[in-house]
Design an enzyme around this catalytic site. Sequence first.
Site, PDB file in Angstrom:
ATOM      1  N   CYS A 162       0.805  -1.223   0.000  1.00 56.00           N
ATOM      2  CA  CYS A 162       0.000   0.000   0.000  1.00 56.00           C
ATOM      3  C   CYS A 162       0.838   1.273   0.000  1.00 56.00           C
ATOM      4  O   CYS A 162       0.289   2.373  -0.035  1.00 56.00           O
ATOM      5  CB  CYS A 162      -0.923  -0.007   1.206  1.00 56.00           C
ATOM      6  SG  CYS A 162      -1.796  -1.569   1.330  1.00 56.00           S
ATOM      7  N   HIS A 294      -3.028   8.015   5.732  1.00 56.01           N
ATOM      8  CA  HIS A 294      -3.167   6.690   5.141  1.00 56.01           C
ATOM      9  C   HIS A 294      -4.618   6.252   5.376  1.00 56.01           C
ATOM     10  O   HIS A 294      -5.248   5.720   4.479  1.00 56.01           O
ATOM     11  CB  HIS A 294      -2.149   5.719   5.736  1.00 56.01           C
ATOM     12  CG  HIS A 294      -2.085   4.428   4.977  1.00 56.01           C
ATOM     13  ND1 HIS A 294      -1.859   4.388   3.629  1.00 56.01           N
ATOM     14  CD2 HIS A 294      -2.253   3.140   5.366  1.00 56.01           C
ATOM     15  CE1 HIS A 294      -1.889   3.125   3.219  1.00 56.01           C
ATOM     16  NE2 HIS A 294      -2.124   2.352   4.254  1.00 56.01           N
ATOM     17  N   GLU A 305      -2.125   5.664  13.431  1.00 57.29           N
ATOM     18  CA  GLU A 305      -1.742   6.848  12.653  1.00 57.29           C
ATOM     19  C   GLU A 305      -2.003   8.131  13.450  1.00 57.29           C
ATOM     20  O   GLU A 305      -1.161   9.036  13.479  1.00 57.29           O
ATOM     21  CB  GLU A 305      -2.513   6.872  11.327  1.00 57.29           C
ATOM     22  CG  GLU A 305      -2.090   8.020  10.419  1.00 57.29           C
ATOM     23  CD  GLU A 305      -2.611   7.876   8.985  1.00 57.29           C
ATOM     24  OE1 GLU A 305      -3.521   7.054   8.751  1.00 57.29           O
ATOM     25  OE2 GLU A 305      -2.098   8.590   8.105  1.00 57.29           O
ATOM     26  N   LYS A 326      -9.680   8.002   1.150  1.00 58.56           N
ATOM     27  CA  LYS A 326     -10.064   6.606   0.871  1.00 58.56           C
ATOM     28  C   LYS A 326     -11.557   6.394   1.121  1.00 58.56           C
ATOM     29  O   LYS A 326     -12.165   5.494   0.563  1.00 58.56           O
ATOM     30  CB  LYS A 326      -9.266   5.629   1.740  1.00 58.56           C
ATOM     31  CG  LYS A 326      -7.813   5.461   1.302  1.00 58.56           C
ATOM     32  CD  LYS A 326      -7.120   4.348   2.062  1.00 58.56           C
ATOM     33  CE  LYS A 326      -5.680   4.146   1.626  1.00 58.56           C
ATOM     34  NZ  LYS A 326      -4.761   5.212   2.088  1.00 58.56           N
TER      35      LYS A 326
END
Lengths: 402, 86
Positions: A162, A294, A305, A326
Site C-alpha cells: 500500500c 493513510h 496513525e 479513501k
Amino acid sequence: MKRVVITGAGTINALGHSVAETLEAMREGRCGIGELDFRDVDRLAIKIGGQVRGFEAEGRFNRQQMALYDRFTQFTLTAAREAIGQSGLEFSGELAARSGVVLGTAGGGVSTWDDNYRLVYEEGKNRVHPFVVPKLMNNAAASHVSMEWNLKGPSFTVATACASSNHAMAQAFQMVRYGMSPVMITGGSESMLCFGGVKAWEGLRVMSKDACRPFSANRNGMVQGEGAGIFVFEEYEHAKARGADILAEVAGFAMTSDAADIVMPSKQGAARAMAGALADAGVNRDEVGYINAHGTGTAANDKTECAAVADVFGPHADNLMISSTKSMHGHLIGGTGAVELLACIMALRDGVIAPTIGYEEPDPECALDVVPNEAREAKVNVALSNAFAFGGMNAVLALRKV
Amino acid sequence: MSIKDKVIEIIAEQAVLEPSDVTMESTLEDLGIDSLGLVESIFAIEEEFDISIPFNANEPQASDFDISNVAAIVEGIEKLMAEKTA
C-alpha cells in the site's frame, strides 16, 4: 541539490476519469464506492469497492495494444496521457535520454493472472495467450509509458504493497533532486477488483461490507479501490525556463521500516517517517496545515496513525487538518498514494481540503480534526501524504505551495 | 471453410489486412507481422484447430514447423490436421 516541482497530473479512479473530475468529487464529498460488478461477484462476501465506471478499453486502444495491456496498464496510460499532456513536455534528444518512469503497483496485472488461472485450472485449458507474461508483469505499465513517450532514462517499478506509489514518487523525487534526471514520470496504479483480487483480501477479514469510514468510532474496515495517479516531476529551473505551470513543489520525503510485524502497523515507524519527511524538507512541524492520512478505516491503522501524528506534531496536532480520501475512492493499494497526492495538491493550490466522508461518531483514539464529511476552505503552505504498508514499510512525502 | 482459407483469415487479421491481400507466396515479413505477431498467430491457429504447433520462438528457423511463407504454414497445418485425424 535541485528543487523539484510537479508540472503535470493525471488520474483515473472511482471518482472520475481526470484530475478535474476527481477534485470536484472530493470538493463535494462524493462517494465513488458502490456495488462491485464483475464475474462471480456473488461468490464474494465483500461486494463493494471503488470501481472505475464507464471505462472502455475498446476505442481507447487498438487490438494489438489491448492484447498487451492489463487493466492496470490501461489506467496508467490514461492517467499518464493527462499528466504529460498538461506538462506540455515532449521527449527527444538529451531530455528523452535522461528522463524516465518510476511507478508503484502492488499486484501488477492481477486480472491477467486471474483470467488465465481460471482458464487453465477451472476450464481445463492447456494453452494460454502468448502475451500473458508481458501483460501481467509489474513493470508492464512503466514500460508502456516509456515506449509511448520515448522516455529512455532510468525506469522501473516499485512494489511495497500500500505504499508502492509513495515509495515510487520518493524515488523519482530523489532522481530529479540529485540531478540524475531533469524529468521523471511517476505515481502508480492498481487494478485488483476482480474475483481473485477481492477474494484474497477477504481472507484477512479487515474489509468492510458497507462503507469506508476512517477515524469514525463505528468504522469497520477498508474498502478496495482501483485506478491510477500519474505525475510529472520536473527540476524547478527546467520548468521555470519553459514557463511551465507549477502545481506544487515536492519538498522532501522519508521512508522507514517498522521491522516488527507483517501486518500490524507501528506508531514509531509512522512517526519516524513523518518526522523524517519534515526534516528532509526543512520545514517546521507547525508549518504543516494538512495531512492526507493513510486512513484505511481499519481499527489498527487509524488509531496508530493518529497517535503517531500526535507524537510528531505535539500541540500543533490539534491545529492541523488530516483527512482520508479513501472514504471516497477506496484503497487503491499500490496506486493509493498517487491518487491521494491530488488532495494535497488541491489543498496547496486551491485552498480546499478534501473531507473524510462517512464520518459518523467521534473516536477518542482519533481525536484530530479529520475534516468530517464536508470539504473546507483553508490556506495551506505545507502538506504531507502518508502511506504505511503491510510489511511495515512506510513512505511520507512533503509538498510545499509554490 | 478450408484449412487454407481459415489460416489465411487468421494471418490477415493479425496483419490487419483483408484475406484477399494475403497470397500463398506472402512471407510474414511482407505482411508486416513481427515476432510477437507471429507467436500470436501461432496461438490463434492452435486455438482454431485444437492442435499443437512445434514452434520455438527462440529459434524459428530450427523448428520443425516451416514459416517461410503462407503456403508453408498452410501445408504444415494441413499435415498436423491429417496426423490429428489419422
